[in-house]
Design an enzyme around this catalytic site. Structure first.
Site, PDB file in Angstrom:
ATOM      1  N   GLY A 199       7.540 -12.257  28.317  1.00 27.57           N
ATOM      2  CA  GLY A 199       6.490 -11.254  28.427  1.00 27.57           C
ATOM      3  C   GLY A 199       6.869  -9.920  27.840  1.00 27.57           C
ATOM      4  N   LYS A 214       9.938 -20.776  21.854  1.00 23.92           N
ATOM      5  CA  LYS A 214       9.455 -19.399  21.789  1.00 23.92           C
ATOM      6  C   LYS A 214       9.953 -18.676  20.541  1.00 23.92           C
ATOM      7  CE  LYS A 214       8.625 -18.578  26.700  1.00 23.92           C
ATOM      8  NZ  LYS A 214       9.000 -17.793  27.915  1.00 23.92           N
ATOM      9  N   CYS A 261       5.860 -18.622  42.547  1.00 28.39           N
ATOM     10  CA  CYS A 261       6.389 -18.076  41.298  1.00 28.39           C
ATOM     11  C   CYS A 261       6.202 -16.568  41.292  1.00 28.39           C
ATOM     12  CB  CYS A 261       5.694 -18.705  40.086  1.00 28.39           C
ATOM     13  SG  CYS A 261       3.947 -18.299  39.961  1.00 28.39           S
ATOM     14  N   CYS A 270      34.804  -1.041  38.678  1.00 30.20           N
ATOM     15  CA  CYS A 270      33.943  -2.115  38.172  1.00 30.20           C
ATOM     16  C   CYS A 270      34.736  -3.418  38.055  1.00 30.20           C
ATOM     17  CB  CYS A 270      33.365  -1.720  36.812  1.00 30.20           C
ATOM     18  SG  CYS A 270      32.265  -2.961  36.088  1.00 30.20           S
ATOM     19  N   CYS A 313      34.837  -3.167  30.868  1.00 31.17           N
ATOM     20  CA  CYS A 313      34.170  -1.910  31.227  1.00 31.17           C
ATOM     21  C   CYS A 313      35.206  -0.849  31.593  1.00 31.17           C
ATOM     22  CB  CYS A 313      33.192  -2.131  32.378  1.00 31.17           C
ATOM     23  SG  CYS A 313      32.388  -0.626  32.965  1.00 31.17           S
TER      24      CYS A 313
END
Length: 396
Positions: A76, A120, A243, A296, A301
């Protein structure tokens, strides 16, 4: 029996691909344009974009043709993001997704019912190539979260930039699960690539984008959602027959924010938001900056944080305004003048009934200034204190 069904499904998929190719071949796509032009004619698809230069918003908009962007997830948000970037004339677009178009996707934007059953990335590539044949589109139909595919994904974003062997200029995460987000986060931390994370809530009324610069801002693992922090399997949270909701409006708004900030980053104009949220229920748009977590769990990172802290900080040079003899404004186009504080103010004369149109009368007429001053002086001179009046009465 199951093998025969699989073969039939494969044949159906091939026939759909052939049918889609036949439909595409019947449509006449425009010819490619070698160079962007600012000429304002109906046949120029870039005239409105190049107008940003004349309005001093962007310098050298055609630089966008030198940029490569990877879009992970063509759902989407991702499909609309790819559509916008294509219309903006991005140089190279790399699409990642392993899902197929379904009729259940039709409540979102971009895809059409006749594309159901196609992958897609394949369906998106055909539509995008027709919209703008100048854009180089590369597709990858696999799941980036598996071990083997993660290495392929890592190699692609590192070496498949606009110039082969160079990394992409930006990675856009448009996925709908935390596992894929963590994979993108790990890859970008390892290769020190800037990327945008985006998402829409399950109730479809809020969304967000987050710009992640490894070492400078918090990565996705620095402040993970509870599902990630507790190592909970997302699949166990989904109830059977239930959903997530989806609104094309929220998807479109989130994609718009994502592409807008991506363009600002790629073309160096405006201010890029580190975090921008959207709540549709009360139209609330929070903005903030998330600092990296020194504890982290991602070792890359932590490495990027050390590298960022070791960088020399830019020195701010303050200009000495007093040393310049030139006026602040060489020209005074609007004829603006400064008035001294002790200069008398010219007040306009109050309107009179005789000055208005015949048949109208002012409800109130301000008295003349001279009469008001005389009345005030007379009132002050007539005022006598109570003690003086009593003394006068006793002397009588």
């Amino acid at each position: 029996m199951s093998h025969a069904i699989d073969e039939l499904q494969a044949i159906i998929a091939e026939l759909k691909v052939e049918l889609e190719e036949q439909k595409t071949s019947n449509r006449q796509a425009r010819s490619r344009i070698d160079r962007m032009s600012a000429e304002v004619v109906d046949s120029n698809p870039y005239s409105r974009l190049m107008a940003l230069q004349r309005m001093n918003i962007v310098k050298e908009y055609e630089r966008i043709r030198d940029k490569a962007v990877a879009v992970v997830g063509v759902g989407g948000v991702g499909s609309v993001t790819a559509d916008m970037l294509t219309r903006c004339g991005i140089g190279k677009l790399i699409l990642f997704d392993y899902d197929k178009v379904e009729l259940a996707n039709m409540n979102r934007l971009f895809f059409t019912p006749d594309q159901a059953g196609l992958s897609k990335v394949e369906a998106a590539a055909r539509t995008l190539n027709f919209i703008n044949p100048d854009v180089q589109i590369e597709t990858h139909n696999y799941n980036i979260t598996t071990v083997d595919n993660f290495d392929r994904f890592l190699a692609t974003i590192t070496e498949s930039g606009k110039e082969l062997g160079q990394p992409v200029d930006l990675v856009l995460s448009c996925v709908d699960n935390f596992e894929a987000r963590m994979a993108i986060n790990a890859a970008c931390n390892e290769r020190n690539l800037n990327w945008f994370e985006s998402g829409v809530s399950e109730n479809a009324v809020s969304g967000h984008i987050q710009f992640i610069r490894p070492g400078d801002t918090a990565c996705f693992a620095c402040a993970p959602p509870l599902v990630v922090a507790e190592n909970i399997d997302e699949k166990t949270l989904k109830r059977e027959g239930v959903c997530a909701a989806s609104l094309p409006t929220t998807m479109g708004i989130t994609a718009g924010f994502l592409v807008q900030n991506a363009l600002k980053y790629l073309l160096n104009f405006g201010e890029v938001s580190d975090y921008l949220g959207y709540n549709a229920l009360n139209d609330f748009f929070p903005r903030m900056t998330l600092k990296p977590n020194p504890q982290c769990d991602d070792r890359n990172c932590l490495l990027r944080q050390k590298e960022f802290q070791a960088r020399p900080k830019p020195i701010e040079v303050k200009e000495d305004v007093s040393s310049s003899d030139e006026p602040l404004h060489a020209t005074n186009e609007w004829g603006i003048e400064l008035v001294a504080d002790d200069e008398p103010v010219n007040c306009p004369e109050p309107a009179k009934s005789s000055a208005v149109v015949q048949g109208l009368k002012l409800a109130y007429e301000a008295p003349e200034k001279e009469k008001v001053e005389e009345e005030n002086v007379a009132t002050v001179s007539d005022e006598t204190s109570l003690e003086d009046l009593m003394a006068q009465m006793k002397s009588m």
